[in-house]
Write a protein that holds these residues in place. Structure first.
Motif, PDB file in Angstrom:
ATOM      1  N   GLY A   1       2.333  -1.282   0.121  1.00 18.98           N
ATOM      2  CA  GLY A   1       2.116  -2.716   0.081  1.00 18.98           C
ATOM      3  C   GLY A   1       2.353  -3.365   1.427  1.00 18.98           C
ATOM      4  O   GLY A   1       2.001  -2.835   2.480  1.00 18.98           O
ATOM      5  N   ARG A   2       2.994  -4.503   1.415  1.00 20.82           N
ATOM      6  CA  ARG A   2       3.233  -5.286   2.626  1.00 20.82           C
ATOM      7  C   ARG A   2       4.603  -4.943   3.211  1.00 20.82           C
ATOM      8  O   ARG A   2       5.598  -5.623   2.972  1.00 20.82           O
ATOM      9  CB  ARG A   2       3.156  -6.778   2.321  1.00 20.82           C
TER      10      ARG A   2
ATOM     11  N   VAL B   1       2.193  -2.076  -7.361  1.00 23.29           N
ATOM     12  CA  VAL B   1       1.417  -2.006  -6.125  1.00 23.29           C
ATOM     13  C   VAL B   1       0.170  -1.163  -6.388  1.00 23.29           C
ATOM     14  O   VAL B   1       0.283  -0.036  -6.883  1.00 23.29           O
ATOM     15  CB  VAL B   1       2.241  -1.390  -4.986  1.00 23.29           C
TER      16      VAL B   1
ATOM     17  N   ASP C   1      -4.499   1.692  -3.666  1.00 24.26           N
ATOM     18  CA  ASP C   1      -5.152   1.563  -2.366  1.00 24.26           C
ATOM     19  C   ASP C   1      -4.286   0.842  -1.332  1.00 24.26           C
ATOM     20  O   ASP C   1      -4.702   0.651  -0.197  1.00 24.26           O
ATOM     21  CB  ASP C   1      -6.522   0.889  -2.490  1.00 24.26           C
ATOM     22  N   GLU C   2      -3.073   0.464  -1.721  1.00 25.67           N
ATOM     23  CA  GLU C   2      -2.116  -0.113  -0.787  1.00 25.67           C
ATOM     24  C   GLU C   2      -0.969   0.851  -0.496  1.00 25.67           C
ATOM     25  O   GLU C   2       0.087   0.445  -0.013  1.00 25.67           O
ATOM     26  CB  GLU C   2      -1.581  -1.440  -1.320  1.00 25.67           C
TER      27      GLU C   2
END
Length: 275
Positions: free
Chosen positions: A47-48, A78, A81-82
C-alpha cells in the motif's frame, strides 16, 4: 471462543516462568556472502508506505502475517496490485522482483480484534506471486512442525530502521507455546511482521512460524507468532478452492517495480546456527 482461548493463553504465559538463555544479537546481512541462502526472504512493500517481511515456501507462494494486508488507519484490505515482493532485498537491489496475483488471509483472523493475543493465533496470510521465481540463487524454504518449548530458533527480518537490508538473529528461544501461538525471545521491531521463524531441519533452515507482534510479559520483551500446521493447511486449501481470495483487478505483464532496478546473488547454503 477463539478469543477466549487466546486470552487464557496470555494468562498461562504470565503464570509460567519465562526462562531463556541470552539471545544472539541481530546481525545485518550487508554483503552477498552474508545474505547467501537467505534470498528467499524478502521485503514486502504494501500500500502507501507499508513494510512487512515475507518468505517463499514455493516458487509462487510467499508466507507473511495476515495483519500486513490491512490498512492500519481504516482496517480495509490492501488490494494485491498494491503489494510488491522484493526477494533478498539488500542495499537497493533485489534478487527478484514480483507483484502479487492473489492473496488469502486466514478466515479466523480478525484485524479489528482488540486483544493482541486473539489476533496472533491465526495471523497468517499467503501471497501468490504474479510470476514464479525460478532462480538458483533464490530458493523457497521448507515448512516444519511447531517447535517444542525451549527449542532454539532464528529469525530473518526487515524493520523500519533497517528496511534496506535484512537482519539475522541466529539464536533465540521458544519460551512458551499455548493454543496455537508461540512466545519467543527473538528481537523484532515494526516491519518485522511476517518475518519467518526458523529451525534447522536436516542441516537446512525450515520455517516454523511467522512474527505477528512484539509484547512484554513480566517486563520481558518477547515476540509472538502463530503455529503453522493447521492454519497453513487451511490457507492452502482456500487458495486451491478460491475461497476468500483477493485477486488483482487487472493482469500485469511485469512486476510494478521498474524504478528499483534489478540484481542477483550467487548460490549457496544458508548460514544458520544448528539448534
Amino acid at each position: 471462543m477463539k478469543k477466549l482461548i487466546a486470552m487464557m493463553a496470555v494468562g498461562l504465559w504470565l503464570a509460567s516462568p519465562l526462562v531463556a538463555s541470552d539471545p544472539s544479537p541481530l546481525r545485518t546481512l550487508m554483503t552477498g556472502d552474508e545474505s547467501r541462502g537467505w534470498e528467499g526472504v524478502g521485503r514486502l512493500n504494501i500500500g502507501r508506505g507499508g513494510l512487512c517481511t515475507g518468505a517463499m515456501i514455493s516458487e509462487s507462494l510467499v508466507l507473511t502475517a495476515a495483519h500486513c494486508l490491512f490498512e492500519q488507519s481504516t482496517g480495509a484490505r490492501v488490494p494485491p496490485d498494491e503489494i510488491e515482493f522484493l526477494a533478498g532485498w539488500r542495499n537497493g537491489r533485489a534478487s527478484a522482483y514480483r507483484g502479487v496475483r492473489r492473496a488469502v488471509v486466514h478466515p479466523d483472523f480478525s484485524f479489528a480484534a482488540g486483544d493482541k493475543a486473539a489476533r496472533v493465533v491465526n495471523d497468517l496470510a499467503l501471497l501468490e506471486l504474479d510470476h514464479p521465481i525460478r532462480k538458483s540463487s533464490v530458493q523457497p524454504f521448507a515448512v516444519h512442525s511447531r517447535p517444542r518449548k525451549g527449542a532454539e530458533i532464528g529469525v530473518v527480518s526487515y524493520a523500519h530502521n533497517r528496511a534496506d537490508s535484512p537482519a539475522l538473529q541466529e539464536m533465540c528461544q521458544v519460551l512458551a507455546r499455548q493454543s496455537g501461538a508461540l512466545v519467543m525471545s527473538c528481537s523484532v521491531d515494526f516491519g518485522s511482521s511476517g518475518a519467518p521463524v526458523f529451525v534447522v531441519q536436516d542441516g537446512k533452515p525450515a520455517i516454523v512460524s511467522v512474527i505477528s507482534a512484539k509484547a512484554m510479559v513480566r517486563d520481558i520483551p518477547v515476540s509472538l507468532g502463530t503455529s503453522l500446521e493447521q492454519p497453513l493447511a487451511e490457507l492452502m486449501q482456500m487458495l486451491t478452492d478460491g475461497n476468500g481470495v483477493f485477486t488483482r483487478t487487472q493482469p500485469v505483464s511485469r512486476p510494478p517495480v521498474g524504478t528499483f532496478g534489478t540484481g542477483a546473488a550467487g548460490p549457496g547454503g544458508a548460514k544458520f546456527l544448528r539448534p
